[in-house]
Design a protein around this motif. Structure first.
Motif, PDB file in Angstrom:
ATOM      1  N   UNK A  57     108.359 192.357 -25.223  1.00 16.01           N
ATOM      2  CA  UNK A  57     109.707 192.918 -25.095  1.00 16.01           C
ATOM      3  C   UNK A  57     110.087 193.803 -26.275  1.00 16.01           C
ATOM      4  N   UNK A  58     109.421 193.621 -27.420  1.00 12.15           N
ATOM      5  CA  UNK A  58     109.748 194.399 -28.610  1.00 12.15           C
ATOM      6  C   UNK A  58     108.731 195.507 -28.903  1.00 12.15           C
ATOM      7  N   UNK A  59     107.820 195.766 -27.968  1.00 10.47           N
ATOM      8  CA  UNK A  59     106.772 196.780 -28.161  1.00 10.47           C
ATOM      9  C   UNK A  59     107.174 198.099 -27.519  1.00 10.47           C
ATOM     10  N   UNK A  60     106.465 199.151 -27.922  1.00  9.30           N
ATOM     11  CA  UNK A  60     106.678 200.461 -27.315  1.00  9.30           C
ATOM     12  C   UNK A  60     105.954 200.520 -25.968  1.00  9.30           C
ATOM     13  N   UNK A  61     106.411 201.413 -25.119  1.00 11.33           N
ATOM     14  CA  UNK A  61     105.925 201.471 -23.741  1.00 11.33           C
ATOM     15  C   UNK A  61     104.411 201.667 -23.605  1.00 11.33           C
ATOM     16  N   UNK A  62     103.754 202.536 -24.366  1.00  9.93           N
ATOM     17  CA  UNK A  62     102.299 202.681 -24.194  1.00  9.93           C
ATOM     18  C   UNK A  62     101.542 201.360 -24.422  1.00  9.93           C
ATOM     19  N   UNK A  63     101.976 200.582 -25.410  1.00  8.51           N
ATOM     20  CA  UNK A  63     101.317 199.302 -25.670  1.00  8.51           C
ATOM     21  C   UNK A  63     101.592 198.294 -24.552  1.00  8.51           C
ATOM     22  N   UNK A  64     102.821 198.285 -24.053  1.00 10.73           N
ATOM     23  CA  UNK A  64     103.167 197.378 -22.949  1.00 10.73           C
ATOM     24  C   UNK A  64     102.299 197.689 -21.733  1.00 10.73           C
ATOM     25  N   UNK A  65     102.219 198.966 -21.376  1.00 10.10           N
ATOM     26  CA  UNK A  65     101.407 199.360 -20.222  1.00 10.10           C
ATOM     27  C   UNK A  65      99.954 198.947 -20.409  1.00 10.10           C
ATOM     28  N   UNK A  66      99.408 199.158 -21.600  1.00 12.09           N
ATOM     29  CA  UNK A  66      98.009 198.810 -21.858  1.00 12.09           C
ATOM     30  C   UNK A  66      97.777 197.311 -21.707  1.00 12.09           C
ATOM     31  N   UNK A  67      98.746 196.513 -22.109  1.00 13.79           N
ATOM     32  CA  UNK A  67      98.596 195.056 -22.029  1.00 13.79           C
ATOM     33  C   UNK A  67      98.740 194.520 -20.604  1.00 13.79           C
TER      34      UNK A  67
END
Length: 144
Positions: free
Chosen positions: A38-48
């Motif tokens: 919830x506290x990450x930027x969108x590119x990292x969220x998508x990758x995860x």
């Protein structure tokens, strides 16, 4: 005869070392996937979250429900919801907004457009999504 006495202990030691190395790498891999989202930027969220997940359950303070044969496959800005073999594609429509819990996160339209959800964390092979509805369901998904 001497060769057999040397080979067996070496073989045993090799197996022990291989087992220890395998266990250590699995533990490190699991630790790497314990991450808040919830506290990450969108590119990292998508990758995860990219990949195929099985929707296992949803719950809030009053209710608990289990799902069977329900899968969600995330791919960047799109998803495919598969339930009982029937696949329905959709658009995630990512946007940063208030979660209703006192902070902002990247919301997505995976359950309902009117009640978006956001990825909270991944622990091992388990992804937790929180919806922003009045019922406040947390969904548990397991990587496939």
């Amino acid at each position: 005869m001497k060769n057999k006495k040397i080979i067996l202990p070496l073989l045993f030691i090799s197996i022990l070392l291989f087992g220890f190395a395998y266990h250590s790498s699995r533990k490190q891999q699991a630790e790497k996937t314990n991450i808040t989202l919830y506290d990450k930027e969108l590119p990292e969220i998508k990758a995860q979250v990219d990949g195929k997940w099985e929707l296992v359950s949803g719950q809030n303070a009053r209710e608990f429900c289990e799902y069977e044969n329900t899968f969600i496959e995330f791919a960047g800005d799109r998803y495919v919801w598969t339930e009982d073999g029937k696949a329905e594609p959709g658009v995630l429509n990512w946007r940063k907004a208030d979660t209703g819990a006192g902070y902002e996160a990247y919301l997505m339209d995976v359950f309902y457009e009117t009640n978006p959800a956001y990825p909270v964390f991944i622990k091992g092979d388990t992804l937790i999504l929180q919806d922003c509805s009045e019922t406040g369901y947390k969904y548990t998904l397991v990587r496939k």
